[in-house]
Motif scaffolding. Structure first.
Motif, PDB file in Angstrom:
ATOM      1  N   LEU A 163     -12.438  20.262  31.356  1.00 42.17           N
ATOM      2  CA  LEU A 163     -13.773  19.952  31.035  1.00 42.17           C
ATOM      3  C   LEU A 163     -13.517  18.795  30.032  1.00 42.17           C
ATOM      4  CD1 LEU A 163     -15.755  23.171  30.349  1.00 42.17           C
ATOM      5  CD2 LEU A 163     -16.126  21.550  32.063  1.00 42.17           C
ATOM      6  N   PHE A 203     -23.702  22.412  38.131  1.00 42.01           N
ATOM      7  CA  PHE A 203     -23.627  22.143  36.848  1.00 42.01           C
ATOM      8  C   PHE A 203     -24.794  22.713  36.244  1.00 42.01           C
ATOM      9  CE2 PHE A 203     -21.004  18.178  36.987  1.00 42.01           C
ATOM     10  CZ  PHE A 203     -19.865  18.854  37.774  1.00 42.01           C
ATOM     11  N   VAL A 219     -14.357  14.723  38.444  1.00 44.18           N
ATOM     12  CA  VAL A 219     -15.348  14.122  38.745  1.00 44.18           C
ATOM     13  C   VAL A 219     -15.154  12.443  38.211  1.00 44.18           C
ATOM     14  CG1 VAL A 219     -17.855  13.644  37.966  1.00 44.18           C
ATOM     15  CG2 VAL A 219     -16.959  15.836  38.388  1.00 44.18           C
ATOM     16  N   HIS A 267     -23.554  11.366  40.323  1.00 48.54           N
ATOM     17  CA  HIS A 267     -22.644  12.700  41.111  1.00 48.54           C
ATOM     18  C   HIS A 267     -23.045  13.688  40.177  1.00 48.54           C
ATOM     19  CE1 HIS A 267     -19.198  14.722  43.034  1.00 48.54           C
ATOM     20  NE2 HIS A 267     -19.191  15.274  41.681  1.00 48.54           N
ATOM     21  N   VAL A 268     -22.966  13.655  38.788  1.00 50.65           N
ATOM     22  CA  VAL A 268     -23.246  14.862  38.026  1.00 50.65           C
ATOM     23  C   VAL A 268     -24.841  15.072  37.934  1.00 50.65           C
ATOM     24  CG1 VAL A 268     -23.532  15.550  35.558  1.00 50.65           C
ATOM     25  CG2 VAL A 268     -21.598  14.087  36.253  1.00 50.65           C
ATOM     26  N   ALA A 301     -24.992  17.220  41.243  1.00 52.43           N
ATOM     27  CA  ALA A 301     -24.559  18.520  40.975  1.00 52.43           C
ATOM     28  C   ALA A 301     -25.438  19.420  40.318  1.00 52.43           C
ATOM     29  CB  ALA A 301     -23.058  18.394  40.525  1.00 52.43           C
ATOM     30  N   ALA A 343     -22.560  13.863  29.213  1.00 50.16           N
ATOM     31  CA  ALA A 343     -22.278  15.396  30.253  1.00 50.16           C
ATOM     32  C   ALA A 343     -20.983  15.789  29.968  1.00 50.16           C
ATOM     33  CB  ALA A 343     -22.403  15.090  31.510  1.00 50.16           C
ATOM     34  N   VAL A 387     -17.984  17.516  32.016  1.00 48.73           N
ATOM     35  CA  VAL A 387     -17.712  17.579  33.383  1.00 48.73           C
ATOM     36  C   VAL A 387     -16.320  17.973  33.614  1.00 48.73           C
ATOM     37  CG1 VAL A 387     -19.600  15.967  34.020  1.00 48.73           C
ATOM     38  CG2 VAL A 387     -17.250  14.879  33.757  1.00 48.73           C
ATOM     39  N   ALA A 439     -19.375  23.335  32.929  1.00 48.09           N
ATOM     40  CA  ALA A 439     -19.832  21.853  33.310  1.00 48.09           C
ATOM     41  C   ALA A 439     -21.343  21.662  33.088  1.00 48.09           C
ATOM     42  CB  ALA A 439     -19.444  21.619  34.646  1.00 48.09           C
ATOM     43  N   THR A 440     -21.655  20.715  32.395  1.00 47.35           N
ATOM     44  CA  THR A 440     -23.284  20.805  31.893  1.00 47.35           C
ATOM     45  C   THR A 440     -23.604  19.423  31.695  1.00 47.35           C
ATOM     46  OG1 THR A 440     -22.751  22.650  30.557  1.00 47.35           O
ATOM     47  CG2 THR A 440     -24.773  21.231  29.921  1.00 47.35           C
ATOM     48  N   ILE A 441     -24.931  19.186  32.033  1.00 46.26           N
ATOM     49  CA  ILE A 441     -25.608  17.623  31.936  1.00 46.26           C
ATOM     50  C   ILE A 441     -26.769  17.703  30.896  1.00 46.26           C
ATOM     51  CG2 ILE A 441     -26.983  18.007  33.898  1.00 46.26           C
ATOM     52  CD1 ILE A 441     -26.625  14.761  34.371  1.00 46.26           C
TER      53      ILE A 441
END
Length: 416
Positions: free
Chosen positions: A80, A164, A141, A154-155, A158, A135, A137, A104-106
């Motif tokens: 991460l 995510f 990524v 991309h994030v 996801a 983010a 990730v 994984a977080t946005i």
């Protein structure tokens, strides 16, 4: 904070946009340093430009090491990683909340306020909301992405597939105990020239304390006007603190020697000066441990004012019992501080901002600014000795109200 958490920053020409005297990239690095990070990787399509920008010495980010690369190394760890765009401004609370996520977080703003939408006209909105340029990730990524738009696209995809997690800005706490106000965590992309004034206005507003006494409400717009210009200079908050301390010492000297008009006028100026260092530190992200202890110096200097007045009134015979009134003021202030400390330990909030009654007391209660105004009124009416008595009694009354509130709060059950 996870000691192994890596930080990757995407930088481009917009990262060098200046807001309140520093670039967006510089601001990001200063914020990350104050969050405890010591190393970052900066990805830039034109690394030479970014290196030249960072070559300018900056004490406010001197403890964070930035490595500027064109692409990530092939062996970048697949763990991460906190990734952000430095052509965005991020409230420190957003990055702090993001780094604490377990997966994984946005960061998404699904309902930005109207004043913010004016700065988002060039930003695409996804089905889940506006991406905030930050983010958490997995490393892979980043190794397959050559630019910030590609990585964050991309994030976002996801996140839409629920691979995510989504951290929503609107669901984060808004109360800031140190500023005594509610303030929605702020973020925005580097503005175009026509929008720069709005972006700087948001940064200046975010540096303003909330619940204020009546004189401070008068001072606030004056302070903001000064900081809007002072932030473009190399003057540091600690230099402002030192200058204010020298002026405050001058106030004590004038009071002790009986030059009450000159001392009072200077004290009125200190009321404005005293708010500048904190605002400069918050606007330019130049907070220091020394600056956090500035209130202790303020207290000692303020006490010197009232001691100097008591000395003058005793020597001149205008108030023979001036030292008794000074003792009342001192012990009242001590009890007042103890009451506020107990409430903050119990509730996590400042007593001045806990309820409408407390905000009203803050508006008119005994504090340095109020005391100086009382003294100025006494001078204008030819009753400065009586004004000194009144300000000491006003401080005692304020302390009594705060003690009563503290005892009442101590007897209440806190919500589960």
């Amino acid at each position: 904070m996870d000691a192994d958490l890596s930080v990757v920053i995407f930088a481009n020409e917009q990262s060098l946009v200046q807001l309140c005297g520093i670039s967006c990239l510089e601001r990001s690095l200063r914020i990350l340093q104050r969050l405890g990070f010591t190393e970052v990787i900066i990805l830039a399509q034109e690394p030479g430009t970014i290196r030249r920008h960072l070559a300018t010495p900056s004490w406010a980010r001197s403890e964070i090491r930035a490595e500027v690369l064109e692409r990530l190394p092939d062996r970048f760890p697949d763990q991460l990683t906190l990734v952000l765009r430095s052509d965005f401004y991020h409230d420190p609370r957003l990055l702090r909340a993001l780094r604490e996520q377990p997966a994984a977080t946005i960061l998404i703003d699904s309902s930005p306020p109207a004043f913010l939408r004016e700065l988002l006209t060039r930003e695409p909105s996804t089905p889940v909301g506006y991406g905030c340029g930050a983010a958490l990730v997995p490393g892979h990524v980043l190794t397959v992405s050559s630019s910030a738009p590609e990585a964050f696209a991309h994030v976002a995809e996801a996140a839409q597939r629920e691979e995510f997690q989504i951290l929503k800005v609107s669901e984060l706490p808004t109360y800031l105990p140190n500023l005594r106000r509610h303030l929605r965590p702020l973020w925005f992309p580097a503005p175009a020239p026509p929008q720069r004034h709005l972006a700087e206005h948001l940064l200046l507003d975010a540096a303003q304390n909330g619940t204020l006494d009546l004189p401070a409400k008068v001072h606030a717009p004056i302070e903001t006007w000064i900081i809007a210009r002072l932030c473009r200079t190399h003057i540091t908050p600690n230099q402002i603190t030192l200058f204010t301390a020298v002026v405050s010492a001058g106030v004590a000297a004038f009071f002790a020697t009986g030059h009450l008009l000159a001392g009072t006028l200077l004290a009125l100026a200190v009321g404005v000066l005293d708010g500048l260092d904190g605002k400069q530190a918050r606007v330019k992200v130049e907070t220091t441990p020394l600056g956090q202890r500035e209130h202790a110096l303020d207290y000692l200097l303020e006490l010197s004012w009232w001691t100097a007045l008591a000395h003058h009134f005793t020597v001149s015979g205008a108030v023979p019992s001036a030292y008794l009134f000074l003792a009342l003021l001192f012990f009242s202030d001590l009890l007042d501080r103890l009451a506020k400390r107990s409430v903050k330990q119990r509730t996590g909030r400042n007593l001045d901002d806990l309820a409408p009654l407390d905000r009203f007391v803050r508006l008119l209660g005994g504090r340095r600014n109020i005391y100086v105004w009382l003294l100025a009124a006494g001078l204008s009416l030819g009753a400065v000795g009586q004004a000194f008595r009144v300000l000491c009694l006003w401080g005692a009354l304020t302390a009594a109200v705060h003690l009563g509130r503290a005892f009442w709060i101590a007897g209440q059950r806190l919500p589960e």
